[in-house]
Write a protein that holds these residues in place. Structure first.
Motif, short mmCIF file in Angstrom:
data_model
loop_
_atom_site.label_atom_id
_atom_site.label_comp_id
_atom_site.label_asym_id
_atom_site.label_seq_id
_atom_site.Cartn_x
_atom_site.Cartn_y
_atom_site.Cartn_z
N LYS C 42 39.98 26.34 41.76
CA LYS C 42 38.74 26.39 40.99
C LYS C 42 38.93 27.17 39.69
O LYS C 42 38.58 26.69 38.60
CB LYS C 42 37.61 27.04 41.82
N SER C 43 39.49 28.37 39.81
CA SER C 43 39.68 29.20 38.61
C SER C 43 40.62 28.51 37.64
O SER C 43 40.39 28.50 36.43
CB SER C 43 40.26 30.57 38.98
N THR C 44 41.67 27.95 38.18
CA THR C 44 42.65 27.30 37.32
C THR C 44 41.99 26.15 36.54
O THR C 44 42.24 25.98 35.35
CB THR C 44 43.83 26.78 38.16
N CYS C 162 31.55 29.70 34.24
CA CYS C 162 31.31 30.96 34.93
C CYS C 162 32.20 31.02 36.17
O CYS C 162 32.05 30.20 37.08
CB CYS C 162 29.85 31.07 35.36
N ASP C 163 33.11 31.98 36.21
CA ASP C 163 34.04 32.06 37.33
C ASP C 163 33.65 33.21 38.26
O ASP C 163 34.00 34.35 38.03
CB ASP C 163 35.47 32.24 36.82
N GLU C 164 32.96 32.88 39.33
CA GLU C 164 32.54 33.88 40.32
C GLU C 164 31.94 35.10 39.65
O GLU C 164 32.36 36.23 39.90
CB GLU C 164 33.74 34.30 41.17
N ILE C 165 30.95 34.88 38.82
CA ILE C 165 30.47 35.97 37.99
C ILE C 165 29.66 37.01 38.75
O ILE C 165 29.34 38.05 38.21
CB ILE C 165 29.65 35.45 36.79
MG LIG Z 1 39.23 32.02 41.61
#
Ligand SMILES: [Mg+2]
Ligand SMILES: Nc1ncnc2c1ncn2[C@@H]1O[C@H](COP(=O)(O)OP(=O)(O)O)[C@@H](O)[C@H]1O
Lengths: 218, 222, 242
Positions: C42-44, C162-165
């Motif tokens: 997901k982050s990638t 938004c990455d796990e904000i």
């Molecule tokens: Mg991640």
């Protein structure tokens, strides 16, 4: 005048370098012992030795090494003691070294986590036993790299003693430069000599530092 | 026979002491400004591996940090004329100070730059900043702020070390001391006073550096 | 036409094949909730959309700006894509106001006065106007994250990643940040959110995307997928969260 061969220059410089090494070792060993005393004064519970040690350290870290040497040289003659440049150099550099090592080591002791003091106190160890068995062994491990690193400053500091007439590497170089009219070559060699002494110490200190961090990570 | 101290004979030369102090401070100031400039360039080259400058700076840093300041000074003043570079005592002293502080500050600032959290850089990049904008606005200021105490200490060390510039007849504070004691024959008193002056200068320089750091880097006040 | 188009995206870290052919179209104003196990990519994916990671194969297009494998000039794209990080990443040496102003000044070359006006508007939006002169270390985590949102908004991005904000926040601070995001969604901002807040994903998301082993394993309407996961992997994942 110019019949001093390159070999003569190198041989003389090597002689001078031996005195540099001798002075460095003397100052480092004696300064280490005095530094240890300073360390204990610095972390004592009694504020009087603490203040005194702190003042000593601030003076020696806050004034030029050259001035310290002059003060020793001329101060002792005021007392009626005619001391040789060698004694003045060794004494001056020892005091200088002790101030820095004392301070470096205090930092190492203080970087041992507070919990170590609390845990060992909760086991009913006395202050001395805490130091001896818990704090110092850990501080020692942290202290090795910066102590080796500081030894470079000691070796470089010996060059200043040439100014009060102690004939070590730099003084030998100055005399040779005057005699041969080849200051570029001579001071180049002198610089190389110091580099050969200091670089291994710097590199070793860095290696130790990396290793400590490496072993902590696991 | 009891020795009587005579400090008055030192203070008679207050003009010389003042002139020497000014020169020592000037030497330190110039050395600091240009030394930090070199340090920033060197630190960027080393931290961001800008070939070939990273190599050049690595060699430079090792050479300077592993040789005594006095020898560097002699090499510059007495040795460089052989290469056709004839410097007077002030030029040599300034050059030596700059080179010396440049090497130490390269290492100090580099450690600050390398401690920059990756996320800071990514946040700046995601705001479409260029590499140089990221460096100038996001990496350098906090890095300098973080290592400023070390820089202050190093500047004090270099200021104290400048006392050996008297050996190439640069007329700074130690030179003044040598001159005075050759006139008043009161070596101990003279060096005592000058040592005390250095001690106060060290405190003052450190204070000034701390202030400068807060002004220049930490824009905490509006 | 879709605002964000991702076609056949492949990404490796060394021999680790992290994104295995991602296809995803996102319409203007859509809120995408991206979910999946840790390590699923997901982050990638988000970082690739913003050019923080390069990729080997495929194409990304945001509002007409194309991003190709190994592109290095990402500035045009990045002006259209804002990103909010788990760790806030505010600049510690700058005041809150300066944090928000910085990129508008140095990237968009907007003057001091106008940049300040924009910053105040954005801080007002996230409810932190009174913190204009404060420094990041004087704020709570939730406040810092809201400043980070204002900082991204000041660049007027077309899409916000938004990455796990809320993952680094204490539980009681999560809602103030989600409330801000909810407002943005209501105003029509296009959002791609990696989140573990399933309730939020269900309520605010227009589309749920479930990633698994570097692929989009399942996607669709959040309400329906939560009620009726089509694959055992998603069912498993939803079960493990609750
Ligand atoms: Mg991640
Ligand atoms: N910078 C990196 N270098 C190497 N591998 C990475 C890097 N970032 C992520 N990975 C790997 O890529 C995979 C996907 O990671 P990530 O995108 O962070 O997953 P998620 O955000 O879904 O938890 C993981 O296997 C992770 O180990």
């Amino acid at each position: 005048m110019n019949d001093i061969s390159t070999w003569d220059i190198v041989r003389n410089l090597l002689d001078g370098a031996l005195w540099t090494i001798g002075l460095s070792l003397t100052a480092f060993v004696l300064g280490g012992i005095a530094g240890l005393a300073l360390l204990f004064a610095r972390i004592a519970k009694n504020p009087i030795p603490r203040r005194l040690a702190q003042g000593y350290i601030e003076v020696f870290q806050g004034t030029p090494l050259l001035m310290q040497l002059f003060m020793i040289f001329f101060g002792s003659s005021l007392l009626g003691l005619e001391i040789s440049p060698w004694i003045a150099a060794a004494l001056g550099l020892t005091l200088f070294t002790s101030a820095y090592l004392g301070e470096i080591w205090r930092g190492c002791v203080e970087s041992v986590p507070k919990g170590q003091w609390e845990a060992s106190a909760s086991l009913a160890l006395t202050h001395f036993e805490q130091m001896r068995h818990v704090i110092l062994p850990q501080a020692l491990r942290i202290a090795i790299a910066p102590t080796v690193g500081f030894s470079v400053q000691v070796v470089k500091g010996t060059a200043v003693t040439s100014i009060i007439g102690f004939v070590e590497l730099t003084k030998t170089g100055s005399m040779l430069a005057n005699a041969t009219f080849q200051p570029f070559m001579v001071f180049g060699c002198v610089a190389l000599g110091y580099f050969a002494l200091c670089y291994p110490l710097s590199a070793y200190s860095r290696y130790l530092e990396r290793n400590i961090h490496g072993s902590r990570a696991h | 026979m009891a020795y009587t101290f005579d400090f008055a004979s030192v203070l008679e030369y207050s003009d010389a002491l003042l002139a020497g102090t000014v020169k020592t401070l000037a030497l330190t100031a110039v050395g600091t400004v240009f030394g930090l400039g070199i340090g920033i360039l060197g630190a960027v080259s080393r931290a961001w591996k800008l070939s070939p400058f990273d190599r050049i700076f690595a060699v430079y840093v090792e050479l300077i940090r592993n040789t005594p300041f006095l020898v560097q000074l002699f090499f510059i003043f007495f040795g460089l004329p052989a290469l056709g570079l004839q410097l007077n005592e002030w030029q040599a002293a300034i050059l030596a100070m700059v080179i010396n502080l440049g090497a130490y500050s390269t290492e100090i600032i580099r450690s600050g730059i390398e401690a920059t959290p990756r996320g800071q850089i990514e946040a700046a990049e995601s705001l479409a900043m260029t590499r140089s904008q990221v460096f100038r606005h996001v990496v350098l200021p906090p890095a300098l702020l973080k290592v400023w105490p070390s820089i202050c200490s190093q500047v004090v060390i270099v200021m104290l070390g400048s006392s050996v510039c008297s050996q190439i007849a640069a007329e700074e504070l130690t030179f003044a001391a040598n001159f005075i004691q050759s006139r008043n024959f009161r070596a101990f008193e003279t060096y005592f006073v000058v040592t005390a002056m250095y001690f106060l200068l060290a405190i003052a320089v450190r204070q000034a550096m701390v202030q400068a750091g807060q002004r220049l880097i930490a824009r905490r006040k509006k | 036409m879709a605002l964000v188009r991702i076609n056949g995206l492949h990404k490796h870290f060394g021999s680790n094949h992290v994104l295995k052919g991602i296809d995803l179209d996102i319409e203007e104003g859509q809120v995408i909730a991206l979910i999946g196990r840790s390590g699923s990519g997901k982050s990638t994916l988000l970082r690739t959309i913003n050019g923080l990671e390069t990729f080997e194969q495929g194409e990304i297009e945001v509002d007409g700006e194309h991003l190709h494998p190994r592109d290095t000039d990402l500035r045009a794209l990045r002006q259209k894509v804002g990103m909010i990080f788990q760790q806030f990443n505010l600049f510690p040496h700058l005041s809150v106001g300066r944090n928000v102003m910085l990129a508008t000044q140095v990237v968009k070359k907007i003057g001091e006065k106008e940049a300040e006006d924009i910053a105040r508007t954005m801080l007002l939006k996230v409810g932190l106007l009174e913190k204009f002169d404060a420094y990041p270390d004087q704020l709570s985590g939730g406040q810092q994250q809201r400043v980070a949102i204002a900082r991204a908004l000041a660049m007027q991005p077309r899409v916000l990643l938004c990455d796990e904000i809320t993952s680094a926040l204490d539980p009681e601070l999560v809602n103030e940040v989600l409330a801000v995001v909810k407002t943005l969604a209501a105003e029509g901002m296009t959002l791609i959110m990696v989140t573990h807040e399933m309730r939020f994903a269900r309520e605010v998301g227009d589309k749920l995307v479930f990633m698994h082993h570097g692929r989009i394993h399942e996607s669709g309407d959040p309400q329906q997928l939560f009620a009726n996961p089509q694959t055992p992997e998603l069912a498993n994942f939803i079960g493990s969260i609750n």
